[in-house]
Design a protein around this motif. Structure first.
Motif, PDB file in Angstrom:
ATOM      1  N   ASN A   1       9.286   5.325 -84.277  1.00  0.00           N
ATOM      2  CA  ASN A   1      10.539   5.877 -83.761  1.00  0.00           C
ATOM      3  C   ASN A   1      11.012   7.109 -84.526  1.00  0.00           C
ATOM      4  O   ASN A   1      12.096   7.631 -84.252  1.00  0.00           O
ATOM      5  CB  ASN A   1      11.625   4.806 -83.803  1.00  0.00           C
ATOM      6  CG  ASN A   1      11.364   3.673 -82.824  1.00  0.00           C
ATOM      7  OD1 ASN A   1      11.094   3.923 -81.651  1.00  0.00           O
ATOM      8  ND2 ASN A   1      11.440   2.439 -83.300  1.00  0.00           N
ATOM      9  N   ALA A   2      10.212   7.594 -85.463  1.00  0.00           N
ATOM     10  CA  ALA A   2      10.625   8.722 -86.299  1.00  0.00           C
ATOM     11  C   ALA A   2      10.980   9.992 -85.529  1.00  0.00           C
ATOM     12  O   ALA A   2      11.787  10.793 -86.029  1.00  0.00           O
ATOM     13  CB  ALA A   2       9.538   9.028 -87.331  1.00  0.00           C
ATOM     14  N   PRO A   3      10.423  10.275 -84.333  1.00  0.00           N
ATOM     15  CA  PRO A   3      10.860  11.477 -83.611  1.00  0.00           C
ATOM     16  C   PRO A   3      12.355  11.554 -83.344  1.00  0.00           C
ATOM     17  O   PRO A   3      12.880  12.647 -83.074  1.00  0.00           O
ATOM     18  CB  PRO A   3      10.064  11.401 -82.301  1.00  0.00           C
ATOM     19  CG  PRO A   3       8.807  10.697 -82.679  1.00  0.00           C
ATOM     20  CD  PRO A   3       9.259   9.650 -83.669  1.00  0.00           C
TER      21      PRO A   3
ATOM     22  N   ALA B   1      18.001   4.824 -92.896  1.00  0.00           N
ATOM     23  CA  ALA B   1      16.797   4.369 -93.591  1.00  0.00           C
ATOM     24  C   ALA B   1      15.794   3.931 -92.548  1.00  0.00           C
ATOM     25  O   ALA B   1      16.152   3.281 -91.553  1.00  0.00           O
ATOM     26  CB  ALA B   1      17.114   3.205 -94.535  1.00  0.00           C
ATOM     27  N   THR B   2      14.527   4.271 -92.747  1.00  0.00           N
ATOM     28  CA  THR B   2      13.462   3.872 -91.820  1.00  0.00           C
ATOM     29  C   THR B   2      12.617   2.779 -92.452  1.00  0.00           C
ATOM     30  O   THR B   2      12.066   2.966 -93.541  1.00  0.00           O
ATOM     31  CB  THR B   2      12.565   5.072 -91.465  1.00  0.00           C
ATOM     32  OG1 THR B   2      13.365   6.099 -90.874  1.00  0.00           O
ATOM     33  CG2 THR B   2      11.473   4.652 -90.487  1.00  0.00           C
ATOM     34  N   HIS B   3      12.537   1.650 -91.751  1.00  0.00           N
ATOM     35  CA  HIS B   3      11.619   0.579 -92.165  1.00  0.00           C
ATOM     36  C   HIS B   3      10.263   0.944 -91.565  1.00  0.00           C
ATOM     37  O   HIS B   3      10.069   0.898 -90.354  1.00  0.00           O
ATOM     38  CB  HIS B   3      12.102  -0.768 -91.627  1.00  0.00           C
ATOM     39  CG  HIS B   3      11.393  -1.942 -92.231  1.00  0.00           C
ATOM     40  ND1 HIS B   3      10.015  -2.028 -92.286  1.00  0.00           N
ATOM     41  CD2 HIS B   3      11.859  -3.089 -92.797  1.00  0.00           C
ATOM     42  CE1 HIS B   3       9.671  -3.166 -92.863  1.00  0.00           C
ATOM     43  NE2 HIS B   3      10.771  -3.823 -93.190  1.00  0.00           N
ATOM     44  N   VAL B   4       9.315   1.310 -92.440  1.00  0.00           N
ATOM     45  CA  VAL B   4       8.085   1.939 -91.952  1.00  0.00           C
ATOM     46  C   VAL B   4       7.065   0.948 -91.407  1.00  0.00           C
ATOM     47  O   VAL B   4       6.063   1.359 -90.813  1.00  0.00           O
ATOM     48  CB  VAL B   4       7.443   2.795 -93.059  1.00  0.00           C
ATOM     49  CG1 VAL B   4       8.335   3.978 -93.372  1.00  0.00           C
ATOM     50  CG2 VAL B   4       7.171   1.963 -94.318  1.00  0.00           C
ATOM     51  N   ASP B   5       7.242  -0.343 -91.597  1.00  0.00           N
ATOM     52  CA  ASP B   5       6.312  -1.353 -91.127  1.00  0.00           C
ATOM     53  C   ASP B   5       4.982  -1.232 -91.874  1.00  0.00           C
ATOM     54  O   ASP B   5       4.927  -0.753 -93.001  1.00  0.00           O
ATOM     55  CB  ASP B   5       6.119  -1.243 -89.614  1.00  0.00           C
ATOM     56  CG  ASP B   5       5.549  -2.540 -89.009  1.00  0.00           C
ATOM     57  OD1 ASP B   5       5.532  -3.567 -89.704  1.00  0.00           O
ATOM     58  OD2 ASP B   5       5.128  -2.517 -87.850  1.00  0.00           O
ATOM     59  N   GLY B   6       3.889  -1.653 -91.242  1.00  0.00           N
ATOM     60  CA  GLY B   6       2.572  -1.637 -91.886  1.00  0.00           C
ATOM     61  C   GLY B   6       1.801  -0.368 -91.581  1.00  0.00           C
ATOM     62  O   GLY B   6       2.368   0.659 -91.230  1.00  0.00           O
TER      63      GLY B   6
ATOM     64  N   ARG C   1       4.462  10.934 -91.636  1.00  0.00           N
ATOM     65  CA  ARG C   1       4.913  12.137 -92.354  1.00  0.00           C
ATOM     66  C   ARG C   1       6.341  12.494 -91.972  1.00  0.00           C
ATOM     67  O   ARG C   1       7.146  12.892 -92.825  1.00  0.00           O
ATOM     68  CB  ARG C   1       3.973  13.299 -92.055  1.00  0.00           C
ATOM     69  CG  ARG C   1       2.594  13.163 -92.679  1.00  0.00           C
ATOM     70  CD  ARG C   1       1.819  14.466 -92.606  1.00  0.00           C
ATOM     71  NE  ARG C   1       1.532  14.840 -91.236  1.00  0.00           N
ATOM     72  CZ  ARG C   1       0.442  14.459 -90.570  1.00  0.00           C
ATOM     73  NH1 ARG C   1      -0.450  13.674 -91.157  1.00  0.00           N
ATOM     74  NH2 ARG C   1       0.233  14.840 -89.331  1.00  0.00           N
ATOM     75  N   LEU C   2       6.654  12.359 -90.686  1.00  0.00           N
ATOM     76  CA  LEU C   2       8.004  12.681 -90.223  1.00  0.00           C
ATOM     77  C   LEU C   2       9.034  11.734 -90.826  1.00  0.00           C
ATOM     78  O   LEU C   2      10.127  12.160 -91.238  1.00  0.00           O
ATOM     79  CB  LEU C   2       8.048  12.607 -88.695  1.00  0.00           C
ATOM     80  CG  LEU C   2       9.346  13.060 -88.016  1.00  0.00           C
ATOM     81  CD1 LEU C   2       9.654  14.517 -88.354  1.00  0.00           C
ATOM     82  CD2 LEU C   2       9.239  12.867 -86.510  1.00  0.00           C
ATOM     83  N   ALA C   3       8.697  10.453 -90.918  1.00  0.00           N
ATOM     84  CA  ALA C   3       9.620   9.485 -91.511  1.00  0.00           C
ATOM     85  C   ALA C   3       9.890   9.808 -92.973  1.00  0.00           C
ATOM     86  O   ALA C   3      11.029   9.712 -93.450  1.00  0.00           O
ATOM     87  CB  ALA C   3       9.053   8.073 -91.380  1.00  0.00           C
ATOM     88  N   VAL C   4       8.858  10.202 -93.698  1.00  0.00           N
ATOM     89  CA  VAL C   4       9.024  10.556 -95.105  1.00  0.00           C
ATOM     90  C   VAL C   4       9.950  11.762 -95.240  1.00  0.00           C
ATOM     91  O   VAL C   4      10.834  11.800 -96.105  1.00  0.00           O
ATOM     92  CB  VAL C   4       7.650  10.858 -95.739  1.00  0.00           C
ATOM     93  CG1 VAL C   4       7.811  11.495 -97.113  1.00  0.00           C
ATOM     94  CG2 VAL C   4       6.835   9.570 -95.847  1.00  0.00           C
ATOM     95  N   ARG C   5       9.769  12.750 -94.390  1.00  0.00           N
ATOM     96  CA  ARG C   5      10.518  13.999 -94.521  1.00  0.00           C
ATOM     97  C   ARG C   5      11.960  13.880 -94.032  1.00  0.00           C
ATOM     98  O   ARG C   5      12.858  14.529 -94.574  1.00  0.00           O
ATOM     99  CB  ARG C   5       9.808  15.094 -93.719  1.00  0.00           C
ATOM    100  CG  ARG C   5      10.276  16.504 -94.047  1.00  0.00           C
ATOM    101  CD  ARG C   5       9.493  17.519 -93.240  1.00  0.00           C
ATOM    102  NE  ARG C   5       9.770  17.322 -91.816  1.00  0.00           N
ATOM    103  CZ  ARG C   5       8.953  17.711 -90.834  1.00  0.00           C
ATOM    104  NH1 ARG C   5       7.815  18.266 -91.096  1.00  0.00           N
ATOM    105  NH2 ARG C   5       9.282  17.511 -89.583  1.00  0.00           N
ATOM    106  N   MET C   6      12.221  13.036 -93.022  1.00  0.00           N
ATOM    107  CA  MET C   6      13.516  13.063 -92.348  1.00  0.00           C
ATOM    108  C   MET C   6      14.416  11.859 -92.650  1.00  0.00           C
ATOM    109  O   MET C   6      15.581  11.867 -92.283  1.00  0.00           O
ATOM    110  CB  MET C   6      13.301  13.139 -90.823  1.00  0.00           C
ATOM    111  CG  MET C   6      12.462  14.313 -90.381  1.00  0.00           C
ATOM    112  SD  MET C   6      13.312  15.894 -90.583  1.00  0.00           S
ATOM    113  CE  MET C   6      14.480  15.807 -89.240  1.00  0.00           C
TER     114      MET C   6
END
Length: 383
Positions: free
Chosen positions: A93-95, A108-113, A134-139
């Motif tokens: 869902n990072a977009p 906060a994004t729960h990135v899962d596995g 990468r998008l989740a890390v940056r945003m």
């Protein structure tokens, strides 16, 4: 809390985490909103569950679009209501993260596995998951990992810190077994698998190895796969009369009794981080044999036995049913480990994280809200 099927929890780890954490935060005086996937005409759409406010929105019922379509509608609704903080589940869902930034909502994004390792996605899906990581890390203002192995991956690949928040392990009673009679089962008289039928969950490997063994007990396989007919057929083709496929079970009491009374629980999951099914098995004090990956060793430690191929499974079946079986001792050891995975402590971690997120109202030089390093390091629960 956005990006999942919602509550009541009927599906997986994210939904269970939302239910367990959300109700505890409500009890502590917080207002929690959960976005739920509309399951169609004629289904219940409660506006409240365990004190959490529920918002039901539709989704496109295609595997590649279901999550994104529902999350898109949820985020549009969320932005109009301006919460103090948001938890976005699933890096897929990072977009939508830029929308949170533009609206000034800390997230906060729960990135899962390691979703890009799942065979069901194909090359296009795997490339997509690599991109959204990468998008989740940056945003994101913070990243949540439910396993130390996931923390290590994000640190090594992206040089990114994560907040470790594992799941809780329910401690299940050993005495109850009355519902097993409906399945013609007796305590300690069967082996158990609970998993969605996906290649990386290795149901095929367990079934294949079990059939090669000399076991006189049945293997009970709980689970299904709405999008994996070919794989499901392949698993069924490997089975013999000792393997019983009973589909999904929505009676939680029956499922708990299956976990608590199995001779061995077989856990084939390999890419999803800390798995709720594994935690439920150790919380039941059931000896567990798991596919040999770091995520599973991280939880089971010395209580586990590990397999990598069908021959390993066949040998472990023989060990479990043999005269020198150590399943009782391993089950006791597993239950002791389960006490470390405590939902109250997990809720403490989420509460602290959300308080820190809510205090973030000044963008950094690159335009994203970020938790201070001291806050990231101090938040953890489960072990």
């Amino acid at each position: 809390m956005v990006g999942t099927r919602g509550v009541p929890a009927r599906y997986g780890g994210f939904e269970t985490a939302i239910e367990e954490v959300g109700r505890r935060l409500v009890e502590r005086g917080h207002r929690i909103t959960v976005y739920c996937r509309d399951r169609g005409e004629g289904t219940d759409k409660p506006t409240e569950h365990l004190g959490m406010e529920l918002v039901h929105l539709p989704a496109m019922h295609r595997r590649s679009l279901e999550t994104l379509s529902h999350t898109g509608l949820s985020v549009a609704h969320l932005l109009r209501h301006q919460p103090d903080a948001a938890i976005l589940f699933n890096a897929a869902n990072a977009p939508y993260l830029p929308a949170f930034r533009m609206a000034g909502i800390p997230v906060a994004t729960h990135v899962d596995g390691l979703e890009w390792k799942r065979a069901k996605w194909g090359k296009g899906g795997q490339k997509y998951y690599r991109t959204v990581e990468r998008l989740a890390v940056r945003m994101s203002d913070a990243l949540i990992a439910d396993a130390v192995g996931i923390q290590d991956y994000y640190r090594q690949r992206f040089d990114a810190d994560t907040v470790y928040l594992a799941y809780g392990a329910p401690l299940l009673a050993k005495g109850s077994a009355e519902k097993l009679a409906a399945l013609d089962l007796t305590p300690q008289g069967y082996h158990l698998v609970v998993a969605r039928f996906e290649p990386e969950n290795h149901v095929h490997l367990v079934v294949d190895g079990f059939v090669r063994s000399g076991s006189t007990l049945p293997l009970i396989v709980v689970g299904s796969a709405p999008y994996s007919n070919r794989y499901t057929s392949a698993v069924h083709d490997l089975a013999d009369a000792r393997v019983r496929f009973i589909g999904g079970i929505w009676d939680q009491e029956l499922l708990d009794q299956l976990y608590a009374n199995a001779l061995v629980y077989w856990h084939g999951h390999s890419v999803g981080g800390t798995n709720p099914s594994l935690l439920r098995a150790i919380g039941a004090g059931t000896a567990t044999n798991a596919f040999d990956v770091g995520f599973n060793r991280e939880v089971l430690e010395g209580s586990g036995r590990y397999f990598s191929d069908p021959q390993d499974v066949a040998e472990l079946v023989a060990d479990a049913e043999g005269p020198h079986s150590d399943v009782a001792a391993r089950g006791q050891q597993a239950r002791l480990i389960a006490h470390r995975f405590n939902w109250d402590l997990v809720a403490d971690g989420y509460e602290e994280l959300c308080r820190d997120l809510a205090r973030l109202r000044v963008p950094s030089s690159r335009g994203a809200y970020r938790l201070p390093a001291s806050a990231q390091q101090s938040i953890g629960a489960g072990q």
